[in-house]
Design a protein around this motif. Sequence first.
Motif, PDB file in Angstrom:
ATOM      1  N   GLY A 190      37.415  -8.880  11.086  1.00  0.00           N
ATOM      2  CA  GLY A 190      35.816  -9.912  11.491  1.00  0.00           C
ATOM      3  C   GLY A 190      36.028 -11.189  11.797  1.00  0.00           C
ATOM      4  N   GLY A 191      37.176 -11.634  11.748  1.00  0.00           N
ATOM      5  CA  GLY A 191      36.477 -13.293  12.094  1.00  0.00           C
ATOM      6  C   GLY A 191      37.264 -13.622  13.290  1.00  0.00           C
ATOM      7  N   LEU A 193      32.226  -7.052   7.386  1.00  0.00           N
ATOM      8  CA  LEU A 193      33.320  -7.946   8.058  1.00  0.00           C
ATOM      9  C   LEU A 193      34.669  -7.717   6.912  1.00  0.00           C
ATOM     10  N   TYR A 194      35.345  -7.342   8.135  1.00  0.00           N
ATOM     11  CA  TYR A 194      36.558  -6.979   6.709  1.00  0.00           C
ATOM     12  C   TYR A 194      37.764  -7.974   7.566  1.00  0.00           C
ATOM     13  N   ASP A 195      38.765  -8.870   6.916  1.00  0.00           N
ATOM     14  CA  ASP A 195      39.245  -9.066   7.391  1.00  0.00           C
ATOM     15  C   ASP A 195      40.513 -10.399   6.931  1.00  0.00           C
ATOM     16  N   ASN A 237      37.041 -15.464   8.153  1.00  0.00           N
ATOM     17  CA  ASN A 237      36.112 -14.108   7.894  1.00  0.00           C
ATOM     18  C   ASN A 237      35.150 -14.373   7.605  1.00  0.00           C
ATOM     19  N   GLU A 276      31.144 -14.775   8.790  1.00  0.00           N
ATOM     20  CA  GLU A 276      29.941 -13.915   8.150  1.00  0.00           C
ATOM     21  C   GLU A 276      29.148 -15.995   8.643  1.00  0.00           C
ATOM     22  N   ALA A 333      31.003  -9.296   4.218  1.00  0.00           N
ATOM     23  CA  ALA A 333      32.424  -9.713   4.008  1.00  0.00           C
ATOM     24  C   ALA A 333      33.353 -10.426   3.445  1.00  0.00           C
TER      25      ALA A 333
END
Length: 436
Positions: free
Chosen positions: A10-11, A36-38, A44, A48, A66
Motif C-alpha cells: 500500500g505504501g 492498504l497493507y504494507d 503505509n 493513508e 491502513a
Amino acid sequence: MDKVITIAGGGSGYTPGIVLTLLKNQSDFSISEIRLYDIDNVRNSDMEVIIRHLLKKEKSNIRLVATIDPQEAFESVDFIFSQIRVGGIEMREFDEKIPLKYGIVGQETCGVGGFSYGLRSMKGFLEMVGYIQKYAPDAWILNYTNPETIISEAVRRKFPEIKIVNACDQTIAIEELIAHSFGYDRRNWITNYYGLNHFGWYQSIYDISKKKDIMPEIIEKIITQGFKTDHLDLSWAKAFKLMERMVTDFPEHVPNNYLEYYLYPNLIVENADPKYTRANEIMDGRLKKIKETANLIRSASSLEDVDYDSDSHGQYIVDIAVSILNNLNRRFMLIVPNKGAIPNLREDAVVEIPCYVNSNGVEPISLRKEIPDFHKGLMEAQVASEKLLVDAFFENSYQKALQAFTLNQSVPNAVVAKKVLDELMEKNVDYWVELT
C-alpha cells in the motif's frame, strides 16, 4: 454487492493512481472499502494520509483502512492488488550496483539483479499468499509484483489452486508509445505477443480500422522516424532509443524494450552510472514526493498541489478485475503456464501471451504457430535459468542458485556469476532463504 479491495504494498507510489482509477470505474466495479497493507508502517501511514485526502477530494464515502496486520488486511476481501517490493528500494539499490561493480547489467527485474529480487520476492510473496489462503481463500489476487515469471512459477508450485492473475502493464506502455509517436489509436488494435515477462516480441498488430496487420509499417516508422519521447523521463527515453536500435538490427518483430539488457548488455553497462542508478532516481523522485505530499496534507496547506492522477498502470489491473467481476471475457497480455500455447516451447515454461479473462479466471490463447529459433533459443535459456532459481529457493540450494546465475544471459562466465551471487547473498541475508 460492493467489493472490498486490499492493495498489498500500500505504501507504493503507484497506489494513488490505482485508487483514482478505482474511483473512475465505480459504475462497473463498486467498492465499499479499500485496505492498504504494507509491512512498512511509516510508508503505509504516509500513503493513508494521501489516499484519505484523495477520497475526500473526490467526495467518496469508501471506507479506508491502513494496516500492517495480515488478518485485518485480508480477511473476507474480494480482490487483492499486489505490488509488494520485498526489501524496498534500498535493497533494489544493491541489485543494481553490485552487478555493475563486476561489469554486468544491474537492473531491477532483468539479469542477476532481477534474480536477487526474485529470491526476495518469492519468500515475501509466498508468505503473503499463505495469509490470503487462510483469511480470504476465495479472493482473486491480481499480481503486479516482480519479477513476474519467477513469482508465477513459485506460486504455481506451492499454491496450485490459488486464484491469481499475473499481469504486467509494460506491453500497454509500449503500445501507447507507438500510438503516440505515429498517430495510431491502439483501441483499434488486436495484438499478438509472446515471450516471458519483460522478454518478448509482438507477432502481429492487427488494426481493425485498416483491416490488416500494421506491424510492418510500425517497424518501418520506428526505424525511419524514431519514437516521440519528450513526455518521458530521461531513463525511459534512453530505453526506447535503444529499442529503436533493436528494431533496426532485428526488423522482423517489435520487441519488448527490456530485451536491451540481454541483447546489448555491454551498451547498458557502458552508459550506467554505478554510483547513481534507477533506485537512486526513485528515491529522489517518487519516494520523496510521497513524503512531501503526506507532510503537505498534514500541514493542511496548498492542498490543490496534490497532483496524483489515474494512470494506465492502475487502469490495466482495474480492467482485469472488472472483466472477472462482470464476466466480460476481455483480452489481456498475462503470464501463464505455456501448456502448448507456444507450440515449440517447453510445456512447463511460464510465458506472457494474450489471454481472455472472465469470471472463471484466465483462458490463454494459443499462438497456433511456432516462434522463430532466435526467439526460442533466447527464451529456452531464460526459462531454464529462472526455473533453476526457483529450484534453489525451494531446495535451499546454493548450487542451483549458482547454476541459475551462470546461465543468466547477462552473465559472461561462472567466475563472475559466483562473485556476484556471493556478494548479493551476503547483502540479502535477512531476505533470502538460506542457501547451502
